[in-house]
Design a protein around this motif. Structure first.
Motif, PDB file in Angstrom:
ATOM      1  N   ALA A 177       0.682  -1.289  -0.024  1.00 30.65           N
ATOM      2  CA  ALA A 177       0.073  -0.181   0.065  1.00 30.65           C
ATOM      3  C   ALA A 177       0.805   1.300   0.118  1.00 30.65           C
ATOM      4  CB  ALA A 177      -0.730  -0.093   1.197  1.00 30.65           C
ATOM      5  N   ARG A 178       2.199   1.015   0.528  1.00 30.21           N
ATOM      6  CA  ARG A 178       2.952   2.212   0.744  1.00 30.21           C
ATOM      7  C   ARG A 178       3.590   2.709  -0.607  1.00 30.21           C
ATOM      8  NH1 ARG A 178       5.269   6.131   0.557  1.00 30.21           N
ATOM      9  NH2 ARG A 178       6.452   7.538   2.003  1.00 30.21           N
ATOM     10  N   TYR A 179       4.197   1.537  -1.344  1.00 23.89           N
ATOM     11  CA  TYR A 179       5.154   1.704  -2.379  1.00 23.89           C
ATOM     12  C   TYR A 179       4.773   1.370  -3.776  1.00 23.89           C
ATOM     13  CZ  TYR A 179       8.522   2.427   1.343  1.00 23.89           C
ATOM     14  OH  TYR A 179       9.053   3.049   2.305  1.00 23.89           O
ATOM     15  N   ALA A 180       3.300   0.723  -3.897  1.00 23.09           N
ATOM     16  CA  ALA A 180       3.192   0.181  -5.310  1.00 23.09           C
ATOM     17  C   ALA A 180       2.319   1.416  -5.884  1.00 23.09           C
ATOM     18  CB  ALA A 180       2.163  -0.918  -4.918  1.00 23.09           C
ATOM     19  N   ASP A 181       2.025   1.083  -6.973  1.00 24.90           N
ATOM     20  CA  ASP A 181       1.581   1.984  -7.780  1.00 24.90           C
ATOM     21  C   ASP A 181       0.157   2.263  -7.175  1.00 24.90           C
ATOM     22  OD1 ASP A 181      -0.571   2.490 -10.505  1.00 24.90           O
ATOM     23  OD2 ASP A 181       1.371   3.625 -10.678  1.00 24.90           O
ATOM     24  N   PRO A 182      -0.232   3.598  -7.135  1.00 24.88           N
ATOM     25  CA  PRO A 182      -1.502   3.948  -6.562  1.00 24.88           C
ATOM     26  C   PRO A 182      -2.795   3.239  -7.105  1.00 24.88           C
ATOM     27  CG  PRO A 182      -0.043   5.923  -6.641  1.00 24.88           C
ATOM     28  CD  PRO A 182       0.718   4.944  -7.379  1.00 24.88           C
ATOM     29  N   ALA A 183      -2.879   3.322  -8.341  1.00 28.19           N
ATOM     30  CA  ALA A 183      -3.747   2.733  -9.123  1.00 28.19           C
ATOM     31  C   ALA A 183      -4.034   1.247  -8.948  1.00 28.19           C
ATOM     32  CB  ALA A 183      -3.574   3.050 -10.862  1.00 28.19           C
ATOM     33  N   VAL A 184      -2.920   0.652  -8.701  1.00 26.74           N
ATOM     34  CA  VAL A 184      -2.984  -0.815  -8.333  1.00 26.74           C
ATOM     35  C   VAL A 184      -3.459  -1.120  -6.701  1.00 26.74           C
ATOM     36  CG1 VAL A 184      -1.470  -2.831  -7.872  1.00 26.74           C
ATOM     37  CG2 VAL A 184      -1.154  -1.326  -9.970  1.00 26.74           C
ATOM     38  N   VAL A 185      -2.789  -0.167  -5.967  1.00 27.24           N
ATOM     39  CA  VAL A 185      -3.693  -0.005  -4.606  1.00 27.24           C
ATOM     40  C   VAL A 185      -4.856   0.276  -4.371  1.00 27.24           C
ATOM     41  CG1 VAL A 185      -3.078   1.008  -2.326  1.00 27.24           C
ATOM     42  CG2 VAL A 185      -1.294   0.352  -3.654  1.00 27.24           C
ATOM     43  N   ASP A 186      -5.359   0.991  -5.171  1.00 28.90           N
ATOM     44  CA  ASP A 186      -6.760   1.532  -5.271  1.00 28.90           C
ATOM     45  C   ASP A 186      -7.823   0.201  -5.615  1.00 28.90           C
ATOM     46  OD1 ASP A 186      -9.062   3.443  -5.031  1.00 28.90           O
ATOM     47  OD2 ASP A 186      -9.048   3.052  -7.202  1.00 28.90           O
ATOM     48  N   ALA A 187      -7.214  -0.382  -6.908  1.00 30.97           N
ATOM     49  CA  ALA A 187      -7.867  -1.700  -7.470  1.00 30.97           C
ATOM     50  C   ALA A 187      -7.939  -2.781  -6.132  1.00 30.97           C
ATOM     51  CB  ALA A 187      -7.409  -2.054  -8.449  1.00 30.97           C
ATOM     52  N   LEU A 188      -6.775  -2.663  -5.432  1.00 31.72           N
ATOM     53  CA  LEU A 188      -6.938  -4.047  -4.441  1.00 31.72           C
ATOM     54  C   LEU A 188      -7.671  -3.698  -3.380  1.00 31.72           C
ATOM     55  CD1 LEU A 188      -2.982  -4.681  -4.206  1.00 31.72           C
ATOM     56  CD2 LEU A 188      -4.681  -6.289  -5.081  1.00 31.72           C
ATOM     57  N   HIS A 189      -7.640  -2.167  -2.977  1.00 34.63           N
ATOM     58  CA  HIS A 189      -8.634  -1.810  -1.690  1.00 34.63           C
ATOM     59  C   HIS A 189     -10.271  -2.228  -2.303  1.00 34.63           C
ATOM     60  CE1 HIS A 189      -5.382   0.686   0.459  1.00 34.63           C
ATOM     61  NE2 HIS A 189      -5.394  -0.597   0.628  1.00 34.63           N
ATOM     62  N   GLN A 190     -10.383  -1.626  -3.749  1.00 31.07           N
ATOM     63  CA  GLN A 190     -11.683  -1.892  -4.165  1.00 31.07           C
ATOM     64  C   GLN A 190     -12.259  -3.401  -4.003  1.00 31.07           C
ATOM     65  OE1 GLN A 190     -13.969   0.471  -4.957  1.00 31.07           O
ATOM     66  NE2 GLN A 190     -12.832   2.229  -4.685  1.00 31.07           N
ATOM     67  N   SER A 191     -11.304  -4.098  -4.523  1.00 34.57           N
ATOM     68  CA  SER A 191     -11.825  -5.613  -4.754  1.00 34.57           C
ATOM     69  C   SER A 191     -11.708  -6.114  -3.338  1.00 34.57           C
ATOM     70  CB  SER A 191     -10.698  -6.304  -5.452  1.00 34.57           C
ATOM     71  OG  SER A 191      -9.380  -6.289  -4.902  1.00 34.57           O
ATOM     72  N   SER A 192     -11.262  -5.600  -2.162  1.00 27.22           N
ATOM     73  CA  SER A 192     -11.051  -6.239  -0.884  1.00 27.22           C
ATOM     74  C   SER A 192     -12.243  -5.623   0.261  1.00 27.22           C
ATOM     75  CB  SER A 192      -9.868  -5.888  -0.177  1.00 27.22           C
ATOM     76  OG  SER A 192      -8.691  -6.694  -1.039  1.00 27.22           O
ATOM     77  N   SER A 193     -12.927  -4.668  -0.732  1.00 28.74           N
ATOM     78  CA  SER A 193     -14.022  -3.637   0.133  1.00 28.74           C
ATOM     79  C   SER A 193     -15.196  -4.618   0.526  1.00 28.74           C
ATOM     80  CB  SER A 193     -14.504  -2.645  -0.398  1.00 28.74           C
ATOM     81  OG  SER A 193     -15.296  -1.911   0.279  1.00 28.74           O
ATOM     82  N   THR A 194     -15.719  -4.547   1.947  1.00 25.38           N
ATOM     83  CA  THR A 194     -17.023  -5.159   2.206  1.00 25.38           C
ATOM     84  C   THR A 194     -18.250  -4.231   2.154  1.00 25.38           C
ATOM     85  OG1 THR A 194     -16.254  -4.543   4.420  1.00 25.38           O
ATOM     86  CG2 THR A 194     -15.878  -6.858   3.824  1.00 25.38           C
ATOM     87  N   ASP A 195     -18.192  -3.555   1.252  1.00 24.89           N
ATOM     88  CA  ASP A 195     -19.302  -2.740   1.095  1.00 24.89           C
ATOM     89  C   ASP A 195     -20.617  -3.810   0.398  1.00 24.89           C
ATOM     90  OD1 ASP A 195     -19.354  -2.972  -2.241  1.00 24.89           O
ATOM     91  OD2 ASP A 195     -17.761  -1.809  -1.802  1.00 24.89           O
ATOM     92  N   VAL A 196     -21.743  -3.102   0.363  1.00 20.97           N
ATOM     93  CA  VAL A 196     -23.007  -4.027   0.155  1.00 20.97           C
ATOM     94  C   VAL A 196     -22.972  -4.770  -1.214  1.00 20.97           C
ATOM     95  CG1 VAL A 196     -25.469  -3.773  -0.237  1.00 20.97           C
ATOM     96  CG2 VAL A 196     -24.420  -2.561   1.509  1.00 20.97           C
ATOM     97  N   ALA A 197     -22.363  -3.949  -2.291  1.00 19.22           N
ATOM     98  CA  ALA A 197     -22.214  -4.730  -3.412  1.00 19.22           C
ATOM     99  C   ALA A 197     -21.333  -5.654  -3.514  1.00 19.22           C
ATOM    100  CB  ALA A 197     -21.861  -3.455  -4.525  1.00 19.22           C
ATOM    101  N   HIS A 198     -20.156  -5.782  -2.904  1.00 19.41           N
ATOM    102  CA  HIS A 198     -19.446  -6.744  -3.060  1.00 19.41           C
ATOM    103  C   HIS A 198     -19.598  -8.075  -1.871  1.00 19.41           C
ATOM    104  CE1 HIS A 198     -16.419  -3.702  -4.584  1.00 19.41           C
ATOM    105  NE2 HIS A 198     -15.777  -5.064  -5.087  1.00 19.41           N
ATOM    106  N   LEU A 199     -20.416  -7.758  -1.048  1.00 23.65           N
ATOM    107  CA  LEU A 199     -20.946  -8.638  -0.034  1.00 23.65           C
ATOM    108  C   LEU A 199     -21.894  -9.540  -0.787  1.00 23.65           C
ATOM    109  CD1 LEU A 199     -21.187  -6.770   3.577  1.00 23.65           C
ATOM    110  CD2 LEU A 199     -19.660  -8.685   2.676  1.00 23.65           C
ATOM    111  N   VAL A 200     -22.834  -8.980  -1.716  1.00 24.49           N
ATOM    112  CA  VAL A 200     -23.810  -9.565  -2.235  1.00 24.49           C
ATOM    113  C   VAL A 200     -23.194 -10.694  -3.271  1.00 24.49           C
ATOM    114  CG1 VAL A 200     -25.793  -9.323  -3.988  1.00 24.49           C
ATOM    115  CG2 VAL A 200     -25.609  -7.584  -1.901  1.00 24.49           C
TER     116      VAL A 200
END
Length: 267
Positions: A91-114
């Motif tokens: 999260a500190r040194y990777a490309d920000p776009a890659v980090v954002d994609a990883l965070h989005q795919s790991s998010s426990t928001d309603v859409a991902h939980l469904v």
């Protein structure tokens, strides 16, 4: 009638005129503890009692390194810490776009939980919101290490996942229902949500049940007061509610972890 020790008769001269040794005197009164021959207090050159060179028993028992995880003593916390260190470096040194994609795919928001609940629920606990410098990273180290040393790795992992999963569902399911009812906009179903704070809060609540009362209740009161302050400040009401729920879930595990501590002490 209580027995007492009495001295023998005074020395009497022998026929040759030399004194005869007195009769042996009992060493102590009945019930009095006797000092062993090897326990005599040391004296210095002047004949005064010497101070012991050994440290006090309390100081000998202090082992500060046990506050931190180790691969043999706390394998779950140690391994989890190493994994979080890796993801924090990413999260500190990777490309920000890659980090954002990883965070989005790991998010426990309603859409991902469904769509993929079994994937995002554990994946969201691989990241530390705020990085390794956040307060929850330090709490993670101290709380989970203390809990695992007392109740074992399996129960510690169970408490962490119990709080992380149920507190996440308890906060996201109402959001989903509110979106379906038209009370919240559809964008609320895509709220970015990840981190270890729910699991840490549940672990702290569980650990409090293993502490002495004079430490247990002040710890819980201070922690809950901080959470209530965040909640009333409307900084992030949903997350603050999740933290309070997680602490309550940790407290609910007290019977289980106390049995685990007794079983671990009996090994």
């Amino acid at each position: 009638m209580e027995r007492t020790a009495t001295a023998g008769p005074p020395d009497s001269p022998t026929p040759s005129g030399s004194p005869q040794p007195a009769a042996q005197v009992p060493q102590a009164l009945d019930g009095m503890p006797q000092q062993r021959a090897g326990d005599a207090a040391p004296v210095d050159a002047g004949g005064e009692p010497a101070r012991s060179a050994r440290p006090a028993a309390g100081l000998r028992g202090l082992r500060p390194w046990r506050l931190l995880p180790s691969p043999t003593g706390t394998p779950f916390t140690f391994g989890y810490t190493a994994l979080l260190a890796v993801t924090s470096l990413v999260a500190r040194y990777a490309d920000p776009a890659v980090v954002d994609a990883l965070h989005q795919s790991s998010s426990t928001d309603v859409a991902h939980l469904v769509r993929a609940p079994l994937l995002v629920l554990p994946a969201s606990a691989l990241w530390i919101a705020g990085g390794v410098v956040s307060a929850y990273s330090l709490c993670f180290l101290l709380v989970l290490t203390a809990l695992e040393r007392r109740t074992g790795g399996l129960r510690t992992a169970g408490v962490f996942l119990f709080g992380h999963v149920l507190a996440t569902l308890a906060t996201e399911v109402p959001v989903g229902l509110a979106v379906l009812a038209g009370r919240l906009p559809g964008s609320s179903a895509h709220r970015l949500d990840y981190g270890i704070s729910f699991g840490v809060a549940a672990s702290l609540g569980a650990l409090a049940g293993l502490l002495t009362p004079w430490l247990r209740w002040p710890l819980l009161l201070v922690f809950v007061a901080l959470l209530v302050q965040d909640l009333t400040g409307f900084v992030d009401p949903m997350t603050s509610c999740g933290h309070l729920i997680a602490v309550g879930l940790g407290v609910a595990t007290w019977p289980v972890i106390r049995r685990g501590r007794r079983a671990r002490a009996a090994e």
